[in-house]
Design a protein around this motif. Structure first.
Motif, PDB file in Angstrom:
ATOM      1  N   THR A   1      13.178  16.225   1.838  1.00  0.00           N
ATOM      2  CA  THR A   1      11.966  16.451   2.628  1.00  0.00           C
ATOM      3  C   THR A   1      10.857  15.489   2.225  1.00  0.00           C
ATOM      4  OG1 THR A   1      12.561  18.792   2.795  1.00  0.00           O
ATOM      5  CG2 THR A   1      10.303  18.194   3.339  1.00  0.00           C
ATOM      6  N   VAL A   2      10.711  15.254   0.928  1.00  0.00           N
ATOM      7  CA  VAL A   2       9.683  14.312   0.464  1.00  0.00           C
ATOM      8  C   VAL A   2      10.011  12.897   0.914  1.00  0.00           C
ATOM      9  CG1 VAL A   2       8.653  13.286  -1.604  1.00  0.00           C
ATOM     10  CG2 VAL A   2       9.026  15.753  -1.487  1.00  0.00           C
ATOM     11  N   VAL A   3      11.282  12.514   0.822  1.00  0.00           N
ATOM     12  CA  VAL A   3      11.674  11.163   1.244  1.00  0.00           C
ATOM     13  C   VAL A   3      11.420  10.970   2.733  1.00  0.00           C
ATOM     14  CG1 VAL A   3      13.646   9.620   1.508  1.00  0.00           C
ATOM     15  CG2 VAL A   3      13.341  10.876  -0.626  1.00  0.00           C
ATOM     16  N   ARG A   4      11.786  11.961   3.536  1.00  0.00           N
ATOM     17  CA  ARG A   4      11.572  11.850   4.980  1.00  0.00           C
ATOM     18  C   ARG A   4      10.101  11.932   5.356  1.00  0.00           C
ATOM     19  NH1 ARG A   4      16.420  16.206   6.223  1.00  0.00           N
ATOM     20  NH2 ARG A   4      18.179  14.789   5.750  1.00  0.00           N
TER      21      ARG A   4
ATOM     22  N   SER B   1       5.691  14.487  14.005  1.00  0.00           N
ATOM     23  CA  SER B   1       5.474  15.553  13.025  1.00  0.00           C
ATOM     24  C   SER B   1       6.531  15.490  11.921  1.00  0.00           C
ATOM     25  CB  SER B   1       5.517  16.923  13.707  1.00  0.00           C
ATOM     26  OG  SER B   1       4.525  17.001  14.720  1.00  0.00           O
ATOM     27  N   ARG B   2       6.121  15.868  10.733  1.00  0.00           N
ATOM     28  CA  ARG B   2       7.019  15.812   9.562  1.00  0.00           C
ATOM     29  C   ARG B   2       7.341  17.227   9.081  1.00  0.00           C
ATOM     30  NH1 ARG B   2       6.397  10.412   7.725  1.00  0.00           N
ATOM     31  NH2 ARG B   2       5.391   9.306   9.443  1.00  0.00           N
ATOM     32  N   TRP B   3       8.570  17.347   8.554  1.00  0.00           N
ATOM     33  CA  TRP B   3       8.979  18.608   7.949  1.00  0.00           C
ATOM     34  C   TRP B   3       8.289  18.778   6.600  1.00  0.00           C
ATOM     35  CZ3 TRP B   3      11.521  22.157  10.632  1.00  0.00           C
ATOM     36  CH2 TRP B   3      12.295  21.752  11.735  1.00  0.00           C
ATOM     37  N   GLU B   4       7.949  20.022   6.287  1.00  0.00           N
ATOM     38  CA  GLU B   4       7.289  20.343   5.024  1.00  0.00           C
ATOM     39  C   GLU B   4       8.013  21.503   4.336  1.00  0.00           C
ATOM     40  OE1 GLU B   4       3.182  21.085   5.625  1.00  0.00           O
ATOM     41  OE2 GLU B   4       2.776  19.160   6.599  1.00  0.00           O
ATOM     42  N   PHE B   5       7.599  21.762   3.082  1.00  0.00           N
ATOM     43  CA  PHE B   5       8.240  22.821   2.297  1.00  0.00           C
ATOM     44  C   PHE B   5       7.964  24.189   2.914  1.00  0.00           C
ATOM     45  CE2 PHE B   5       7.910  20.230  -1.896  1.00  0.00           C
ATOM     46  CZ  PHE B   5       8.862  19.358  -1.393  1.00  0.00           C
ATOM     47  N   GLY B   6       9.011  25.029   2.932  1.00  0.00           N
ATOM     48  CA  GLY B   6       8.855  26.410   3.350  1.00  0.00           C
ATOM     49  C   GLY B   6       8.750  27.344   2.154  1.00  0.00           C
TER      50      GLY B   6
END
Length: 222
Positions: A146-149, A160-165
């Motif tokens: 997730t951090v790399v993407r 939009s970017r994915w983030e921690f759930g």
């Protein structure tokens, strides 16, 4: 039995149970990754191991399970396998750790009982460490991806970017609790082994028969 040993094993068993419940919640909750878009600010997309959900600000939630196992992304598939293995190892280890507590009575003899409880607690501690590693690996791996993407320069900023759930933080908590519980159980097992080694050994006195006594007297005269 030293009071500190009982405190260590009870604390280890309690942390073990809480860690396993956190692992179960991490596996079942569909909040591993979250995505909020500017087009629909009142809705967010949540990704879990078993289903995909759309959550609205009003509290409404609509989920849809994945249609195919083979069609899952590799990271989700790996996380599902490792989390199920962690739950299995953790449940077996928790049962062994509870059976190895000194507060749990058994019908064995005293020395055999202490040795058996030491083995059960050590096995439960090792399985707790294994479960903690199995939980931390998929959670940390998905967090790394997730951090790399998120910081990928090839993706336009308007996307939009994915983030921690919330499931990732629950998984990290479960992994740490499993590691702490396994360490405490192993330490209590080592203390119990040292106490067993320091116990006095009872040497039975064998009565000397009349024949052996007469032979001893003859040899002394000769």
């Amino acid at each position: 039995m030293d009071q500190s040993v009982e405190t260590l094993e009870l604390l280890g068993a309690l942390l073990y149970a809480v860690g396993w419940l956190c692992s179960l919640c991490t596996t079942m909750m569909p909040f591993w990754l979250t995505l909020s878009t500017d087009l629909l600010p009142t809705e967010s997309l949540e990704v879990g191991l078993w289903k995909l959900c759309v959550v609205q600000d009003l509290g409404l939630q609509e989920c849809r399970p994945y249609s195919s196992l083979l069609g899952l992304p590799p990271d989700i598939k790996l996380a599902r396998i490792l989390m199920c293995a962690a739950l299995g190892f953790g449940l077996v280890g928790l049962v062994l750790a509870i059976m190895g507590l000194n507060l749990i009575n058994s019908c064995c003899r005293q020395m055999d009982e202490l040795s058996l409880k030491k083995v059960l607690k050590a096995a439960g501690g090792m399985l707790s460490l294994a479960a903690g590693i199995l939980v931390l690996v998929p959670v940390s791996y998905i967090a790394h991806l997730t951090v790399v993407r998120f910081f990928d320069k090839s993706v336009p900023d308007v996307v939009s970017r994915w983030e921690f759930g919330d499931s990732l933080f629950c998984g990290w908590t479960a992994g740490v609790l499993h590691l702490l519980a396994g360490t405490l159980l192993l330490i209590s097992s080592l203390y119990l082994q040292e106490q067993n080694q320091n116990l006095p050994v009872h040497i039975p006195l064998v009565p000397v028969s009349q024949r052996q006594r007469s032979i001893r007297i003859r040899t002394e005269y000769i």
